[in-house]
Write a protein that holds these residues in place. Sequence first.
Motif, PDB file in Angstrom:
ATOM      1  N   LEU A 127       0.836  -1.212   0.000  1.00 50.86           N
ATOM      2  CA  LEU A 127       0.000   0.000   0.000  1.00 50.86           C
ATOM      3  C   LEU A 127       0.866   1.255   0.000  1.00 50.86           C
ATOM      4  CD1 LEU A 127      -2.887  -0.898   2.484  1.00 50.86           C
ATOM      5  CD2 LEU A 127      -3.002  -0.709  -0.004  1.00 50.86           C
ATOM      6  N   GLY A 128       1.917   1.259   0.801  1.00 52.91           N
ATOM      7  CA  GLY A 128       2.813   2.421   0.853  1.00 52.91           C
ATOM      8  C   GLY A 128       3.473   2.692  -0.486  1.00 52.91           C
ATOM      9  N   VAL A 129       3.955   1.631  -1.128  1.00 54.27           N
ATOM     10  CA  VAL A 129       4.594   1.795  -2.435  1.00 54.27           C
ATOM     11  C   VAL A 129       3.580   2.270  -3.466  1.00 54.27           C
ATOM     12  CG1 VAL A 129       5.745   0.541  -4.319  1.00 54.27           C
ATOM     13  CG2 VAL A 129       6.433   0.147  -1.949  1.00 54.27           C
ATOM     14  N   SER A 130       2.364   1.729  -3.416  1.00 56.42           N
ATOM     15  CA  SER A 130       1.344   2.166  -4.382  1.00 56.42           C
ATOM     16  C   SER A 130       0.970   3.630  -4.157  1.00 56.42           C
ATOM     17  CB  SER A 130       0.115   1.263  -4.326  1.00 56.42           C
ATOM     18  OG  SER A 130      -0.522   1.387  -3.084  1.00 56.42           O
ATOM     19  N   ILE A 131       0.980   4.105  -2.930  1.00 57.09           N
ATOM     20  CA  ILE A 131       0.719   5.529  -2.664  1.00 57.09           C
ATOM     21  C   ILE A 131       1.831   6.371  -3.272  1.00 57.09           C
ATOM     22  CG2 ILE A 131       0.611   7.279  -0.845  1.00 57.09           C
ATOM     23  CD1 ILE A 131      -0.899   5.237   0.878  1.00 57.09           C
ATOM     24  N   PHE A 132       3.100   5.935  -3.103  1.00 56.91           N
ATOM     25  CA  PHE A 132       4.217   6.664  -3.702  1.00 56.91           C
ATOM     26  C   PHE A 132       4.075   6.750  -5.219  1.00 56.91           C
ATOM     27  CE2 PHE A 132       7.169   5.685   0.003  1.00 56.91           C
ATOM     28  CZ  PHE A 132       7.297   7.005   0.383  1.00 56.91           C
ATOM     29  N   ILE A 133       3.742   5.637  -5.846  1.00 57.68           N
ATOM     30  CA  ILE A 133       3.599   5.614  -7.306  1.00 57.68           C
ATOM     31  C   ILE A 133       2.494   6.568  -7.749  1.00 57.68           C
ATOM     32  CG2 ILE A 133       2.915   4.154  -9.252  1.00 57.68           C
ATOM     33  CD1 ILE A 133       4.378   1.831  -7.827  1.00 57.68           C
ATOM     34  N   GLU A 134       1.377   6.584  -7.029  1.00 55.89           N
ATOM     35  CA  GLU A 134       0.255   7.458  -7.377  1.00 55.89           C
ATOM     36  C   GLU A 134       0.646   8.926  -7.238  1.00 55.89           C
ATOM     37  OE1 GLU A 134      -4.290   8.222  -5.863  1.00 55.89           O
ATOM     38  OE2 GLU A 134      -3.434   6.206  -5.737  1.00 55.89           O
ATOM     39  N   VAL A 135       1.422   9.247  -6.177  1.00 54.02           N
ATOM     40  CA  VAL A 135       1.855  10.629  -5.965  1.00 54.02           C
ATOM     41  C   VAL A 135       2.777  11.060  -7.095  1.00 54.02           C
ATOM     42  CG1 VAL A 135       3.302  12.092  -4.486  1.00 54.02           C
ATOM     43  CG2 VAL A 135       1.564  10.643  -3.475  1.00 54.02           C
ATOM     44  N   VAL A 136       3.670  10.184  -7.513  1.00 50.86           N
ATOM     45  CA  VAL A 136       4.609  10.539  -8.581  1.00 50.86           C
ATOM     46  C   VAL A 136       3.872  10.716  -9.914  1.00 50.86           C
ATOM     47  CG1 VAL A 136       6.567   9.665  -9.933  1.00 50.86           C
ATOM     48  CG2 VAL A 136       6.584   9.480  -7.453  1.00 50.86           C
ATOM     49  N   GLN A 137       2.905   9.865 -10.206  1.00 51.62           N
ATOM     50  CA  GLN A 137       2.205   9.924 -11.491  1.00 51.62           C
ATOM     51  C   GLN A 137       1.235  11.103 -11.584  1.00 51.62           C
ATOM     52  OE1 GLN A 137       0.365   6.101 -11.948  1.00 51.62           O
ATOM     53  NE2 GLN A 137       2.218   5.162 -12.805  1.00 51.62           N
ATOM     54  N   LYS A 138       0.453  11.354 -10.546  1.00 51.34           N
ATOM     55  CA  LYS A 138      -0.619  12.360 -10.622  1.00 51.34           C
ATOM     56  C   LYS A 138      -0.192  13.725 -10.080  1.00 51.34           C
ATOM     57  CE  LYS A 138      -4.324   9.031 -10.560  1.00 51.34           C
ATOM     58  NZ  LYS A 138      -5.538   8.585  -9.891  1.00 51.34           N
ATOM     59  N   ASN A 139       0.817  13.754  -9.176  1.00 56.84           N
ATOM     60  CA  ASN A 139       1.309  14.996  -8.571  1.00 56.84           C
ATOM     61  C   ASN A 139       0.161  15.840  -8.013  1.00 56.84           C
ATOM     62  OD1 ASN A 139       3.135  16.816  -7.676  1.00 56.84           O
ATOM     63  ND2 ASN A 139       3.634  17.673  -9.687  1.00 56.84           N
ATOM     64  N   PRO A 140      -0.552  15.314  -6.989  1.00 51.88           N
ATOM     65  CA  PRO A 140      -1.679  16.072  -6.434  1.00 51.88           C
ATOM     66  C   PRO A 140      -1.196  17.248  -5.580  1.00 51.88           C
ATOM     67  CG  PRO A 140      -1.350  14.077  -5.183  1.00 51.88           C
ATOM     68  CD  PRO A 140      -0.377  14.041  -6.337  1.00 51.88           C
ATOM     69  N   ALA A 141      -2.140  18.056  -5.132  1.00 48.26           N
ATOM     70  CA  ALA A 141      -1.818  19.234  -4.331  1.00 48.26           C
ATOM     71  C   ALA A 141      -1.272  18.835  -2.956  1.00 48.26           C
ATOM     72  CB  ALA A 141      -3.059  20.111  -4.173  1.00 48.26           C
TER      73      ALA A 141
END
Length: 140
Positions: free
Chosen positions: A20-34
């Motif tokens: 889950l932690g790694v998937s959160i990192f990947i999502e942050v890198v791909q989408k770059n949310p606020a």
Amino acid sequence: MNKKGGNVIRIVLGVYLIYLGVSIFIEVVQKNPANSGFMGAAGGIFVIVGAVYAFLAAKKVFAEMKKEKNAKEEFSVSGLDRNEREESEKENKVNTREKITDKEMAGKEEEPAEKKADKEKMMTEEKVGKEEPAERDEVE
């Protein structure tokens, strides 16, 4: 459920937290949310907690496996039952104590004989040294 099974489930849950932690990192890198800073910190916490949780559970599993292995070896090593084994260990202790005391006694008996010989030698040397040369040469 036994302890070993519970610890295996804990290992799986720890690995899932890491996932889950790694998937959160990947999502942050791909989408770059606020809120990428908060999401990155959350992902890091998930990874760290999951890794520690899985490591501690794995450590317990291996400790239990080692304990079981030692217990099996202990019972299979000798054909003697526990009471016979304890009796033989007691006899070995008694025999070694007797051997030690015999050696100590033998050593104590030898010391006085050596000291006695040394004392006699010193006394004869003192007598020889005290006599006058004329007294030694006189013939009666």
